[in-house]
Design an enzyme around this catalytic site. Structure first.
Site, PDB file in Angstrom:
ATOM      1  N   GLN A 144       0.791  -1.229   0.000  1.00 41.43           N
ATOM      2  CA  GLN A 144       0.000   0.000   0.000  1.00 41.43           C
ATOM      3  C   GLN A 144       0.824   1.280   0.000  1.00 41.43           C
ATOM      4  O   GLN A 144       0.425   2.272  -0.598  1.00 41.43           O
ATOM      5  CB  GLN A 144      -0.934  -0.014   1.214  1.00 41.43           C
ATOM      6  CG  GLN A 144      -1.966   1.091   1.214  1.00 41.43           C
ATOM      7  CD  GLN A 144      -3.138   0.736   2.099  1.00 41.43           C
ATOM      8  OE1 GLN A 144      -4.039   0.023   1.687  1.00 41.43           O
ATOM      9  NE2 GLN A 144      -3.128   1.218   3.327  1.00 41.43           N
ATOM     10  N   GLU A 178      -3.021   9.690  -0.901  1.00 38.73           N
ATOM     11  CA  GLU A 178      -2.118  10.326   0.057  1.00 38.73           C
ATOM     12  C   GLU A 178      -1.029  11.157  -0.616  1.00 38.73           C
ATOM     13  O   GLU A 178      -0.040  11.527   0.014  1.00 38.73           O
ATOM     14  CB  GLU A 178      -1.531   9.264   0.988  1.00 38.73           C
ATOM     15  CG  GLU A 178      -2.639   8.583   1.784  1.00 38.73           C
ATOM     16  CD  GLU A 178      -2.148   7.576   2.799  1.00 38.73           C
ATOM     17  OE1 GLU A 178      -0.931   7.296   2.821  1.00 38.73           O
ATOM     18  OE2 GLU A 178      -2.979   7.068   3.561  1.00 38.73           O
ATOM     19  N   ASP A 225       4.335   0.234   4.181  1.00 34.88           N
ATOM     20  CA  ASP A 225       3.100  -0.230   4.821  1.00 34.88           C
ATOM     21  C   ASP A 225       2.524  -1.292   3.903  1.00 34.88           C
ATOM     22  O   ASP A 225       2.032  -0.988   2.814  1.00 34.88           O
ATOM     23  CB  ASP A 225       2.110   0.921   5.006  1.00 34.88           C
ATOM     24  CG  ASP A 225       0.747   0.448   5.532  1.00 34.88           C
ATOM     25  OD1 ASP A 225       0.638  -0.728   5.940  1.00 34.88           O
ATOM     26  OD2 ASP A 225      -0.203   1.256   5.531  1.00 34.88           O
ATOM     27  N   GLU A 283       5.180  -1.767   8.219  1.00 32.60           N
ATOM     28  CA  GLU A 283       3.892  -1.684   8.910  1.00 32.60           C
ATOM     29  C   GLU A 283       2.976  -2.809   8.434  1.00 32.60           C
ATOM     30  O   GLU A 283       2.918  -3.107   7.246  1.00 32.60           O
ATOM     31  CB  GLU A 283       3.268  -0.322   8.599  1.00 32.60           C
ATOM     32  CG  GLU A 283       1.922  -0.053   9.236  1.00 32.60           C
ATOM     33  CD  GLU A 283       1.371   1.292   8.803  1.00 32.60           C
ATOM     34  OE1 GLU A 283       0.145   1.431   8.742  1.00 32.60           O
ATOM     35  OE2 GLU A 283       2.175   2.209   8.507  1.00 32.60           O
ATOM     36  N   ASP A 338      -0.600  -1.443  12.874  1.00 36.86           N
ATOM     37  CA  ASP A 338      -1.692  -0.503  12.581  1.00 36.86           C
ATOM     38  C   ASP A 338      -3.020  -1.232  12.725  1.00 36.86           C
ATOM     39  O   ASP A 338      -3.662  -1.176  13.770  1.00 36.86           O
ATOM     40  CB  ASP A 338      -1.511   0.072  11.175  1.00 36.86           C
ATOM     41  CG  ASP A 338      -2.684   0.945  10.726  1.00 36.86           C
ATOM     42  OD1 ASP A 338      -3.474   1.375  11.595  1.00 36.86           O
ATOM     43  OD2 ASP A 338      -2.830   1.197   9.516  1.00 36.86           O
ATOM     44  N   LYS A 376      -3.575   6.344  15.210  1.00 33.31           N
ATOM     45  CA  LYS A 376      -4.615   7.036  14.433  1.00 33.31           C
ATOM     46  C   LYS A 376      -5.771   7.299  15.384  1.00 33.31           C
ATOM     47  O   LYS A 376      -6.463   6.365  15.786  1.00 33.31           O
ATOM     48  CB  LYS A 376      -5.090   6.157  13.276  1.00 33.31           C
ATOM     49  CG  LYS A 376      -4.048   5.872  12.215  1.00 33.31           C
ATOM     50  CD  LYS A 376      -4.592   4.868  11.206  1.00 33.31           C
ATOM     51  CE  LYS A 376      -3.663   4.675  10.022  1.00 33.31           C
ATOM     52  NZ  LYS A 376      -4.126   3.589   9.130  1.00 33.31           N
ATOM     53  N   ARG A 416      -5.056   9.633   8.014  1.00 38.39           N
ATOM     54  CA  ARG A 416      -5.822   8.605   7.312  1.00 38.39           C
ATOM     55  C   ARG A 416      -5.854   8.968   5.831  1.00 38.39           C
ATOM     56  O   ARG A 416      -5.535  10.086   5.451  1.00 38.39           O
ATOM     57  CB  ARG A 416      -7.265   8.506   7.832  1.00 38.39           C
ATOM     58  CG  ARG A 416      -7.439   8.147   9.289  1.00 38.39           C
ATOM     59  CD  ARG A 416      -6.743   6.879   9.736  1.00 38.39           C
ATOM     60  NE  ARG A 416      -7.091   5.646   9.063  1.00 38.39           N
ATOM     61  CZ  ARG A 416      -7.853   4.672   9.587  1.00 38.39           C
ATOM     62  NH1 ARG A 416      -8.376   4.819  10.793  1.00 38.39           N
ATOM     63  NH2 ARG A 416      -8.075   3.549   8.919  1.00 38.39           N
ATOM     64  N   LYS A 473       3.522  10.148  10.086  1.00 35.12           N
ATOM     65  CA  LYS A 473       3.217   9.637   8.753  1.00 35.12           C
ATOM     66  C   LYS A 473       2.008  10.422   8.251  1.00 35.12           C
ATOM     67  O   LYS A 473       0.903  10.244   8.752  1.00 35.12           O
ATOM     68  CB  LYS A 473       2.919   8.141   8.866  1.00 35.12           C
ATOM     69  CG  LYS A 473       2.494   7.468   7.589  1.00 35.12           C
ATOM     70  CD  LYS A 473       2.258   5.993   7.877  1.00 35.12           C
ATOM     71  CE  LYS A 473       1.207   5.443   6.952  1.00 35.12           C
ATOM     72  NZ  LYS A 473       0.949   4.019   7.181  1.00 35.12           N
TER      73      LYS A 473
END
Length: 436
Positions: free
Chosen positions: A167, A209, A246, A291, A318, A343, A372, A394
């Site tokens: 990801q 992102e 991640d 991650e 996570d 988060k 997020r 992050k």
């Protein structure tokens, strides 16, 4: 007393064009706090519930009018007249009023928006920047650090419409001496990556992102492109810049056959095989943080991965831990992973978020403050990272204003602390587990 006199909730739009909850908390004296809840794409099954309306006639069912109504009615009635400076009490009132284990009555998006808005209002009433107020709530007044950014410059998985299974491919400018220098290094690598991709005839459109989202033959190809970009920018990979990933492994884990199915490159792995696949990438490239390298429920797989990689790689939970102290404590007891991603919408309140950070640090785990994939211009996580001296953040790539808003807030904070004669340290590589 910072008396709450009014609470307002509203439906606003996030960075993916979906509704989210924004809250205002008004205090006596005219102090106001404003905050919005973020939203995830690849979500852990044990996260606090993000309440959506389900009305297909509005926003394809993703409206948040029920959560907004909870803010304007039940929550407002319960906390008006209370002292905003008592964050733990405000959060507990909302949690108790909701009465569910996962905040499914009001929605974590409703409770969190009010929780953060309350903290901002309380900070304003005390004449403090938010990061300073958070440090006080954390029991560490005046203790700050500037976080090392973990910049997601190639997006795959649920964050992009491409064939890349992993990801996020990230860079960490560990050789920088200040936060601002780290951002400059990140920006220079980002722009050089665009040149590398264009030269290969690859797409330079960006994902959720802000990172590039090209179709690539393999995950190793993504790392090779980043390596080339780092070198073109004039930096040494492994010295000036390190890599992080991640995997979001739950997204390509097949529960029926127990295999990790990487369809983008036509490979399948058992749990242990996938750990060794990642180990091979770590030997080829300076990957210092991974991650969610296993499915969120594969605790046996995580234990094996920690045994194989945990002494040399930061292993971040996570979906594994979902910012939940009950789950994190189990991980700590069993030696699972060595870091937690934070988060605050996974758990749904500032108080519970601070508890998770404290538990992690007390156990020798690192804590990485995270955005997020669905974000707004709200930059609270920047203040959270500084105010808890978390050490790492992050918050996406070097494009999209919903990502850059957090970086710009960090620049302001670093500048303000330096101007006050109390500069916050930027510890770079030392912040990453196993890299001190």
């Amino acid at each position: 007393m910072a008396k709450i006199v009014k609470v307002i909730g509203r439906e606003i739009i996030d960075s993916r064009g979906n509704p989210t909850v924004e809250a205002e908390v008004h205090l006596e004296g005219g102090f106001v706090g404003l905050a919005a809840a973020p939203s995830g794409a690849s979500t852990g099954s044990r996260e606090a519930l993000e309440l959506r309306d389900g009305d297909k006639a509005r926003f394809l069912g993703k409206g948040v009018l029920k959560a907004v109504s909870a803010v304007n009615n039940e929550i407002a009635h319960a906390i008006v007249g209370k002292d905003a400076s008592n964050q733990a009490e405000i959060d507990q009132i909302m949690i108790d009023l909701d009465g569910t284990d996962n905040k499914s009555k009001f929605g974590a998006n409703a409770i969190l928006a009010v929780s953060l808005a309350n903290a901002k209002a309380a900070a304003a009433s005390k004449g403090l920047p938010l990061y300073a107020h958070i440090a006080e709530l954390n029991g560490t007044p005046g203790v700050y650090s500037m976080p090392l950014p973990m910049m997601n410059i190639i997006n795959g998985g649920e964050h992009a419409d491409n064939n890349v299974d992993i990801q996020e491919f990230m860079i960490q400018p560990v050789g920088a001496s200040t936060l601002k220098e780290a951002l400059r290094i990140g920006a220079e690598v980002f722009h050089n990556l665009a040149k590398v991709l264009k030269a290969k005839g690859l797409n330079t459109a960006v994902g959720d992102e802000g990172g590039f989202a090209p179709n690539l033959a393999s995950n190793a190809d993504a790392l090779a492109c980043i390596k080339e970009a780092v070198e073109k920018a004039g930096y040494v990979l492994g010295k000036d810049v390190t890599l992080a990933m991640d995997c979001a492994s739950s997204e390509f884990y097949n529960k029926d056959n127990g295999l990790y199915e990487m369809k983008g490159e036509g490979k399948s792995f058992t749990s242990q095989e996938f750990t060794h696949y990642l180990e091979g990438l770590c030997k080829e490239y300076p990957i210092v943080s991974i991650e969610d390298g296993q499915d969120e429920s594969d605790w046996e797989g995580f234990a094996y991965q920690t045994k194989v990689l945990g002494d040399k790689v930061q292993l971040v939970g996570d979906d594994l831990f979902v910012t939940n102290t009950k789950i994190l404590s189990r991980g700590i007891e069993n030696g699972i992973a060595n870091s937690i991603l934070i988060k605050f919408n996974q758990i749904g309140s500032l108080t519970e978020t601070l508890a998770a950070i404290k538990m992690a640090k007390d156990a020798g785990y690192t804590a990485v403050i995270s955005h997020r994939s669905g974000e707004t211009e709200d930059a609270t996580i920047a203040d959270l990272a500084v105010g808890t001296a978390a050490g790492q953040i992050k918050t996406g790539s070097m494009s999209r204003s919903d990502r850059v808003a957090k970086y710009n807030q960090l620049i302001r904070i670093e500048e303000a602390l330096a101007a006050a004669g109390t500069p916050a340290p930027f510890n770079g590589r030392k912040e990453v587990k196993g890299q001190a």
